[in-house]
Design a protein around this motif. Structure first.
Motif, PDB file in Angstrom:
ATOM      1  N   VAL A  33      -5.801 -41.680  10.918  1.00 19.25           N
ATOM      2  CA  VAL A  33      -4.463 -41.280  11.373  1.00 19.25           C
ATOM      3  C   VAL A  33      -4.470 -41.020  12.873  1.00 19.25           C
ATOM      4  O   VAL A  33      -3.597 -41.501  13.607  1.00 19.25           O
ATOM      5  CB  VAL A  33      -3.984 -40.028  10.610  1.00 19.25           C
ATOM      6  N   SER A  84      -4.942 -44.358  14.717  1.00 18.87           N
ATOM      7  CA  SER A  84      -3.795 -45.256  14.607  1.00 18.87           C
ATOM      8  C   SER A  84      -2.631 -44.829  15.492  1.00 18.87           C
ATOM      9  O   SER A  84      -1.940 -45.678  16.073  1.00 18.87           O
ATOM     10  CB  SER A  84      -3.339 -45.325  13.149  1.00 18.87           C
ATOM     11  N   LEU A  85      -2.404 -43.526  15.627  1.00 23.48           N
ATOM     12  CA  LEU A  85      -1.236 -43.036  16.347  1.00 23.48           C
ATOM     13  C   LEU A  85      -1.515 -42.674  17.803  1.00 23.48           C
ATOM     14  O   LEU A  85      -0.585 -42.329  18.539  1.00 23.48           O
ATOM     15  CB  LEU A  85      -0.650 -41.821  15.628  1.00 23.48           C
ATOM     16  N   ASN A 140       2.838 -44.699  18.807  1.00 22.88           N
ATOM     17  CA  ASN A 140       3.658 -43.593  18.315  1.00 22.88           C
ATOM     18  C   ASN A 140       4.995 -43.629  19.038  1.00 22.88           C
ATOM     19  O   ASN A 140       5.138 -44.279  20.076  1.00 22.88           O
ATOM     20  CB  ASN A 140       2.945 -42.246  18.495  1.00 22.88           C
ATOM     21  N   LYS A 184       4.065 -47.731  11.124  1.00 23.26           N
ATOM     22  CA  LYS A 184       2.940 -46.817  10.962  1.00 23.26           C
ATOM     23  C   LYS A 184       2.986 -46.119   9.606  1.00 23.26           C
ATOM     24  O   LYS A 184       1.946 -45.862   9.000  1.00 23.26           O
ATOM     25  CB  LYS A 184       2.939 -45.783  12.088  1.00 23.26           C
ATOM     26  N   ALA A 185       4.191 -45.837   9.124  1.00 26.13           N
ATOM     27  CA  ALA A 185       4.317 -45.237   7.795  1.00 26.13           C
ATOM     28  C   ALA A 185       3.763 -46.173   6.730  1.00 26.13           C
ATOM     29  O   ALA A 185       3.022 -45.756   5.832  1.00 26.13           O
ATOM     30  CB  ALA A 185       5.780 -44.906   7.512  1.00 26.13           C
ATOM     31  N   LEU A 197      -0.184 -46.487   7.215  1.00 27.96           N
ATOM     32  CA  LEU A 197      -0.907 -45.314   6.731  1.00 27.96           C
ATOM     33  C   LEU A 197      -0.762 -45.135   5.229  1.00 27.96           C
ATOM     34  O   LEU A 197      -1.659 -44.596   4.571  1.00 27.96           O
ATOM     35  CB  LEU A 197      -0.426 -44.068   7.472  1.00 27.96           C
ATOM     36  N   GLY A 218       1.447 -41.680   4.565  1.00 29.57           N
ATOM     37  CA  GLY A 218       2.547 -42.495   5.057  1.00 29.57           C
ATOM     38  C   GLY A 218       3.763 -41.695   5.466  1.00 29.57           C
ATOM     39  O   GLY A 218       4.470 -42.078   6.408  1.00 29.57           O
ATOM     40  N   ASN A 277       2.093 -38.885   8.812  1.00 26.48           N
ATOM     41  CA  ASN A 277       2.678 -39.713   9.863  1.00 26.48           C
ATOM     42  C   ASN A 277       3.684 -38.920  10.683  1.00 26.48           C
ATOM     43  O   ASN A 277       3.663 -38.943  11.923  1.00 26.48           O
ATOM     44  CB  ASN A 277       3.350 -40.941   9.243  1.00 26.48           C
ATOM     45  N   GLN A 295       3.042 -37.862  14.583  1.00 20.96           N
ATOM     46  CA  GLN A 295       3.987 -38.416  15.556  1.00 20.96           C
ATOM     47  C   GLN A 295       4.511 -37.287  16.444  1.00 20.96           C
ATOM     48  O   GLN A 295       4.550 -37.423  17.678  1.00 20.96           O
ATOM     49  CB  GLN A 295       5.153 -39.101  14.831  1.00 20.96           C
TER      50      GLN A 295
END
Length: 342
Positions: free
Chosen positions: A182, A185-186, A210, A233-234, A237, A281, A285, A289
């Motif tokens: 997580v 990824s963000l 993000n 992204k949701a 994830l 997700g 997320n 964010q």
């Protein structure tokens, strides 16, 4: 903003300044992210909580060349992808400083980047250029996540921990891996010039990591792209959660079937998969964010980077505690009550 070719500073896109090189008033301190002042200058003017002055990134080739000259490097010393971005005028002087600080001398960051596969290494360097505190944030998140997870296992399994250490270990490893994915990824990232075979891949790579990530050359993030990024992204994830949950559920139920007595409820594999998928997700997320947005706002607001890091550290530790409590609720994990063991 003016930068002298013999010294001064730059901005890597997160309004975090690095000196441009030797010969200025920093005695060559060109990349120390955590030291804002020279010896004897504690930045008394305005105090610790003074506001940061916004500085513009410099993409002029002569400033970037000056940075290369100070580090005694040439364009041929740059890796192919970064060299292409440099030739296209997409690299600022501050970004070049940070890249050379990572790669031109032995550092922990350079060791990590060289130990990783090429694609992951490029992504890691891109994240370090976008946010020099990325590695610190990642390690802090991992430490806080492991600490909260281990504490829950010890608290609820109690004297059964020796018999159920394998179940506890699977829980800790799963939540730690999910947390790392997580955060990775963000995290904001600088990337240039990647071209893929399919149009969908080319479209997705132009989305921010993000919704609060800052735009930069070749990556202009309007409101539509930011909204698309949130839902992408949701979905991403969610797939990570489904996979991780299914793997943990399978292993946990297999090991639990060989034990006579368990101190913690064991949901079916489907509950693990769906629970982790929805948790990452949707809930994780959204939380991360917002956390990325707060990180950017705090770093942009405070001139003393230590103050920004203190706020970020406290918030991330609190976030890890909230996340662990929420994860257990989403999965339906709870301790069982037993009488005294004979």
């Amino acid at each position: 903003m003016k930068v002298a070719l013999g010294g001064g500073g730059g901005d890597i896109g997160k309004h975090i300044n690095h000196g441009g090189g030797d010969g200025g008033d920093d005695d060559g301190d060109d990349d120390d992210y955590f030291d804002d002042f020279d010896e004897g200058d504690e930045g008394d003017e305005g105090g610790l909580f003074r506001r940061r002055i916004f500085l513009e990134e410099l993409f002029d080739r002569k400033f970037v060349d000056a940075v290369l000259n100070e580090w005694h490097k040439t364009i041929m010393d740059l890796p192919a992808g970064f060299r292409q971005a440099y030739e296209m005028g997409l690299v600022s002087s501050a970004q070049m400083v940070k890249f050379l600080a990572i790669n031109a001398r032995p550092t922990t960051t350079r060791f990590i980047s060289r130990a990783l596969p090429q694609a992951i290494s490029r992504a890691f360097i891109g994240r370090m250029i976008a946010d020099p505190a990325f590695l610190y944030r990642l390690l802090l998140e991992q430490a806080a996540t492991i600490g909260c997870s281990v504490w829950w296992e010890l608290k609820n399994r109690k004297n059964r921990i020796k018999q159920e250490w394998d179940l506890a270990l699977i829980n800790v490893l799963t939540v730690t891996a999910c947390n790392a994915l997580v955060v990775w990824s963000l995290a904001p990232c600088r990337s240039y010039g990647n071209t893929f075979q399919f149009d969908l891949q080319n479209t997705l790579q132009k989305l921010p990591n993000n919704i609060f990530e800052k735009s930069y050359p070749l990556r202009e993030f309007d409101l539509q792209k930011r909204i698309h990024s949130f839902f992408y992204k949701a979905a991403e994830l969610c797939m990570v959660g489904l996979t991780a949950g299914a793997m943990q559920g399978s292993l946990t139920n297999l090991l639990a079937s060989k034990k006579d007595r368990l101190s913690v409820t064991i949901p079916p594999m489907s509950t693990y998969a769906l629970g982790y998928g929805a948790f990452l997700g949707l809930y994780a997320n959204l939380r991360y964010q917002l956390l990325c947005g707060i990180d950017r706002a705090v770093v942009n607001h405070f001139d003393v980077i230590g103050v920004a890091l203190v706020f970020s550290t406290a918030l991330r530790i609190l976030n890890a505690q909230v996340g662990e409590t929420s994860r257990l609720a989403w999965l339906g994990l709870r301790a069982r009550s037993f009488g005294p063991v004979r």
